[in-house]
Design a protein around this motif. Sequence first.
Motif, PDB file in Angstrom:
ATOM      1  N   ALA A  94       0.915  -1.255  -0.064  1.00  0.00           N
ATOM      2  CA  ALA A  94       0.054   0.137  -0.131  1.00  0.00           C
ATOM      3  C   ALA A  94       0.953   1.245   0.119  1.00  0.00           C
ATOM      4  CB  ALA A  94      -0.769  -0.118   1.096  1.00  0.00           C
ATOM      5  N   MET A  95       0.224   2.542  -0.070  1.00  0.00           N
ATOM      6  CA  MET A  95       0.945   3.440  -0.205  1.00  0.00           C
ATOM      7  C   MET A  95       0.211   4.776   0.322  1.00  0.00           C
ATOM      8  SD  MET A  95       2.711   5.578  -3.271  1.00  0.00           S
ATOM      9  CE  MET A  95       1.546   6.382  -4.198  1.00  0.00           C
ATOM     10  N   THR A  96       0.807   5.704   1.079  1.00  0.00           N
ATOM     11  CA  THR A  96      -0.005   6.793   1.604  1.00  0.00           C
ATOM     12  C   THR A  96       0.412   8.096   0.966  1.00  0.00           C
ATOM     13  OG1 THR A  96      -0.526   6.046   3.686  1.00  0.00           O
ATOM     14  CG2 THR A  96      -0.251   8.223   3.475  1.00  0.00           C
ATOM     15  N   THR A  97      -0.563   8.914   0.024  1.00  0.00           N
ATOM     16  CA  THR A  97      -0.023   9.991  -0.819  1.00  0.00           C
ATOM     17  C   THR A  97      -0.932  11.223  -0.544  1.00  0.00           C
ATOM     18  OG1 THR A  97       0.090  10.672  -2.849  1.00  0.00           O
ATOM     19  CG2 THR A  97      -1.265   9.139  -2.661  1.00  0.00           C
ATOM     20  N   ASN A  98      -0.333  12.231  -0.865  1.00  0.00           N
ATOM     21  CA  ASN A  98      -1.488  13.483  -0.704  1.00  0.00           C
ATOM     22  C   ASN A  98      -2.143  13.568  -2.169  1.00  0.00           C
ATOM     23  OD1 ASN A  98       0.380  14.782  -2.694  1.00  0.00           O
ATOM     24  ND2 ASN A  98       1.594  15.630  -1.085  1.00  0.00           N
ATOM     25  N   ASN A 118      -3.756   5.335   0.264  1.00  0.00           N
ATOM     26  CA  ASN A 118      -4.590   6.032   1.274  1.00  0.00           C
ATOM     27  C   ASN A 118      -4.111   7.402   0.644  1.00  0.00           C
ATOM     28  OD1 ASN A 118      -5.076   3.836   2.761  1.00  0.00           O
ATOM     29  ND2 ASN A 118      -4.486   4.842   4.972  1.00  0.00           N
ATOM     30  N   ILE A 119      -5.201   8.308   0.566  1.00  0.00           N
ATOM     31  CA  ILE A 119      -5.143   9.669  -0.099  1.00  0.00           C
ATOM     32  C   ILE A 119      -5.414  10.607   1.343  1.00  0.00           C
ATOM     33  CG2 ILE A 119      -5.359  11.438  -1.640  1.00  0.00           C
ATOM     34  CD1 ILE A 119      -6.590   9.093  -3.393  1.00  0.00           C
ATOM     35  N   SER A 120      -4.392  11.530   1.707  1.00  0.00           N
ATOM     36  CA  SER A 120      -4.848  12.384   2.595  1.00  0.00           C
ATOM     37  C   SER A 120      -5.312  13.575   1.899  1.00  0.00           C
ATOM     38  CB  SER A 120      -3.555  12.924   3.241  1.00  0.00           C
ATOM     39  OG  SER A 120      -2.569  11.888   3.935  1.00  0.00           O
ATOM     40  N   LEU A 121      -6.524  13.845   2.603  1.00  0.00           N
ATOM     41  CA  LEU A 121      -7.265  15.020   2.446  1.00  0.00           C
ATOM     42  C   LEU A 121      -8.123  15.721   3.353  1.00  0.00           C
ATOM     43  CD1 LEU A 121      -8.245  16.668   0.015  1.00  0.00           C
ATOM     44  CD2 LEU A 121     -10.088  15.063  -0.459  1.00  0.00           C
ATOM     45  N   ARG A 135      -0.509  25.429  -0.220  1.00  0.00           N
ATOM     46  CA  ARG A 135      -0.599  25.316  -1.510  1.00  0.00           C
ATOM     47  C   ARG A 135      -1.897  25.243  -2.196  1.00  0.00           C
ATOM     48  NH1 ARG A 135       3.839  26.013  -0.196  1.00  0.00           N
ATOM     49  NH2 ARG A 135       5.864  24.905  -0.832  1.00  0.00           N
ATOM     50  N   ASP A 136      -2.008  25.837  -3.497  1.00  0.00           N
ATOM     51  CA  ASP A 136      -3.474  25.647  -4.062  1.00  0.00           C
ATOM     52  C   ASP A 136      -3.516  24.595  -4.933  1.00  0.00           C
ATOM     53  OD1 ASP A 136      -5.731  26.192  -5.186  1.00  0.00           O
ATOM     54  OD2 ASP A 136      -4.941  27.780  -6.610  1.00  0.00           O
ATOM     55  N   GLY A 137      -3.875  23.325  -4.484  1.00  0.00           N
ATOM     56  CA  GLY A 137      -3.772  22.238  -5.007  1.00  0.00           C
ATOM     57  C   GLY A 137      -4.985  21.242  -4.960  1.00  0.00           C
ATOM     58  N   LEU A 138      -6.174  21.618  -4.357  1.00  0.00           N
ATOM     59  CA  LEU A 138      -7.228  20.635  -4.219  1.00  0.00           C
ATOM     60  C   LEU A 138      -7.825  20.317  -5.470  1.00  0.00           C
ATOM     61  CD1 LEU A 138      -9.798  19.740  -2.344  1.00  0.00           C
ATOM     62  CD2 LEU A 138     -10.884  21.722  -2.722  1.00  0.00           C
ATOM     63  N   HIS A 139      -7.818  21.076  -6.593  1.00  0.00           N
ATOM     64  CA  HIS A 139      -8.225  20.570  -7.846  1.00  0.00           C
ATOM     65  C   HIS A 139      -7.460  19.350  -8.487  1.00  0.00           C
ATOM     66  CE1 HIS A 139      -5.230  23.549  -8.866  1.00  0.00           C
ATOM     67  NE2 HIS A 139      -5.042  23.057  -9.914  1.00  0.00           N
ATOM     68  N   ARG A 140      -6.240  19.369  -7.954  1.00  0.00           N
ATOM     69  CA  ARG A 140      -5.263  18.245  -8.292  1.00  0.00           C
ATOM     70  C   ARG A 140      -5.459  17.247  -7.523  1.00  0.00           C
ATOM     71  NH1 ARG A 140       0.673  20.467  -8.875  1.00  0.00           N
ATOM     72  NH2 ARG A 140       0.890  18.388  -9.762  1.00  0.00           N
ATOM     73  N   VAL A 141      -5.722  17.066  -6.426  1.00  0.00           N
ATOM     74  CA  VAL A 141      -6.052  16.028  -5.465  1.00  0.00           C
ATOM     75  C   VAL A 141      -7.332  15.389  -5.922  1.00  0.00           C
ATOM     76  CG1 VAL A 141      -6.319  15.161  -3.228  1.00  0.00           C
ATOM     77  CG2 VAL A 141      -4.877  16.966  -3.557  1.00  0.00           C
ATOM     78  N   GLU A 154      -7.510  -1.798  -5.223  1.00  0.00           N
ATOM     79  CA  GLU A 154      -8.410  -2.754  -4.706  1.00  0.00           C
ATOM     80  C   GLU A 154      -9.028  -2.204  -3.510  1.00  0.00           C
ATOM     81  OE1 GLU A 154      -5.635  -5.483  -1.639  1.00  0.00           O
ATOM     82  OE2 GLU A 154      -5.830  -6.110  -3.506  1.00  0.00           O
ATOM     83  N   LEU A 155      -8.453  -1.175  -2.941  1.00  0.00           N
ATOM     84  CA  LEU A 155      -8.823  -0.256  -1.710  1.00  0.00           C
ATOM     85  C   LEU A 155      -8.528   1.115  -1.818  1.00  0.00           C
ATOM     86  CD1 LEU A 155     -10.779  -0.693   0.679  1.00  0.00           C
ATOM     87  CD2 LEU A 155      -8.768  -1.344   2.021  1.00  0.00           C
ATOM     88  N   ILE A 156      -9.281   2.091  -1.710  1.00  0.00           N
ATOM     89  CA  ILE A 156      -8.959   3.352  -1.454  1.00  0.00           C
ATOM     90  C   ILE A 156      -9.320   4.224  -0.467  1.00  0.00           C
ATOM     91  CG2 ILE A 156      -8.476   5.882  -2.611  1.00  0.00           C
ATOM     92  CD1 ILE A 156      -9.019   4.280  -5.511  1.00  0.00           C
ATOM     93  N   LYS A 157      -8.550   4.705   0.339  1.00  0.00           N
ATOM     94  CA  LYS A 157      -8.945   5.434   1.637  1.00  0.00           C
ATOM     95  C   LYS A 157      -8.854   6.973   1.704  1.00  0.00           C
ATOM     96  CE  LYS A 157      -8.075   1.110   4.297  1.00  0.00           C
ATOM     97  NZ  LYS A 157      -7.327   0.413   5.419  1.00  0.00           N
ATOM     98  N   LEU A 158      -9.572   7.650   2.227  1.00  0.00           N
ATOM     99  CA  LEU A 158      -9.166   8.995   2.295  1.00  0.00           C
ATOM    100  C   LEU A 158      -8.887   9.317   3.929  1.00  0.00           C
ATOM    101  CD1 LEU A 158     -11.690  10.939   0.116  1.00  0.00           C
ATOM    102  CD2 LEU A 158      -9.430  10.190  -0.421  1.00  0.00           C
ATOM    103  N   ASN A 159      -7.566   9.830   4.132  1.00  0.00           N
ATOM    104  CA  ASN A 159      -7.351  10.005   5.626  1.00  0.00           C
ATOM    105  C   ASN A 159      -7.582  11.527   5.730  1.00  0.00           C
ATOM    106  OD1 ASN A 159      -6.363   7.762   5.911  1.00  0.00           O
ATOM    107  ND2 ASN A 159      -4.181   8.204   5.611  1.00  0.00           N
TER     108      ASN A 159
END
Length: 326
Positions: A94-98, A118-121, A135-141, A154-159
């Motif tokens: 797995a990986m945690t990313t912004n 896991n995507i931090s948001l 940073r101005d990056g919400l649209h990119r996330v 197989e699984l995507i989580k939002l942290n």
Amino acid sequence: MPLVDRFSRRHNYLRIAVTDRCNLRCVYCMPAQGIEWKPRAEILTLEEILRIAQILTEEGVSKIRLTGGEPTVRANLCWLIRELAQLDGLQTLAMTTNGITLTEHAAALKAAGLHRLNISLDTLRRERFQDITMRDGLHRVLAGIDAALKAGFELIKLNVVIINGLNDDECFDFVEFVRARPLHIRFIEFMPFPGNNWSRNQYLPWRQLLERLSARYDLMPTDASDTSVARGFAIPGYAGTVSFISPLSEEFCANCNRLRLTADGSIKSCLLYPAELNLREQLRAGVGDEGLLKLIQTALNEKHFAHPQECALPALENRCMSHIGG
């Protein structure tokens, strides 16, 4: 040599920080003045990371999570993922990313062998995103989340780190965000780390948030895959789920199965204790696998039964979250 500490806890989960660098400056993760990046020579090479991972999978580690900093800023990350995915005994990678660069990387990460993301948001509001991340990056996330869904992980989580008075008013917005998306929201209590200006007033215990959400939604307990950490709930008619992680109000130390490898080569047995043991110099001095494993076991033997109490945490000389890797 089984990875068991003095409290008979077996460790089968390794979190690897592949870099200390990040393309965001989240206020709860990085001190306002920033941090001094480690010189390249002090950062483990991908080959060194792979060797340590191989030693530990041979001793029972079955799950690896890649973290940072932001792991996608590390060059040749897909090479490392391909190599890790082939390790005998590894069941979950797995990986945690912004999420900032997922539009470019999601498909390649999946093809390389990454199973879960896991995507931090922490907000769905553009101006607030800037306030939190600098940073101005919400649209990119948000575009990155769509790319990850399309890639078929197989699984995507939002942290979502919940900070009382900052983003707790968006808890309903996040639940609605997963109404039609097969994503798994994880509301995480705000933890104190050096430089993140944690205060008691900003800390919202998970049960208070659960009570707030339960007044609007029919939350049905689920058997979450990470039940030792997250308390999961489904909502009838919703594609996604909601869960709560309570490192402060109701810690889960008794079942801890985690080891952490920092980007500069330290084994850290507890996220919230300063203690760590660096492997890098021994690794580069030619110490064999058995010798490295003994060092790892030494770090494990010094692991406490539980992390310090909330009142003691701000005073500890721990590293900031971005240096540890989560």
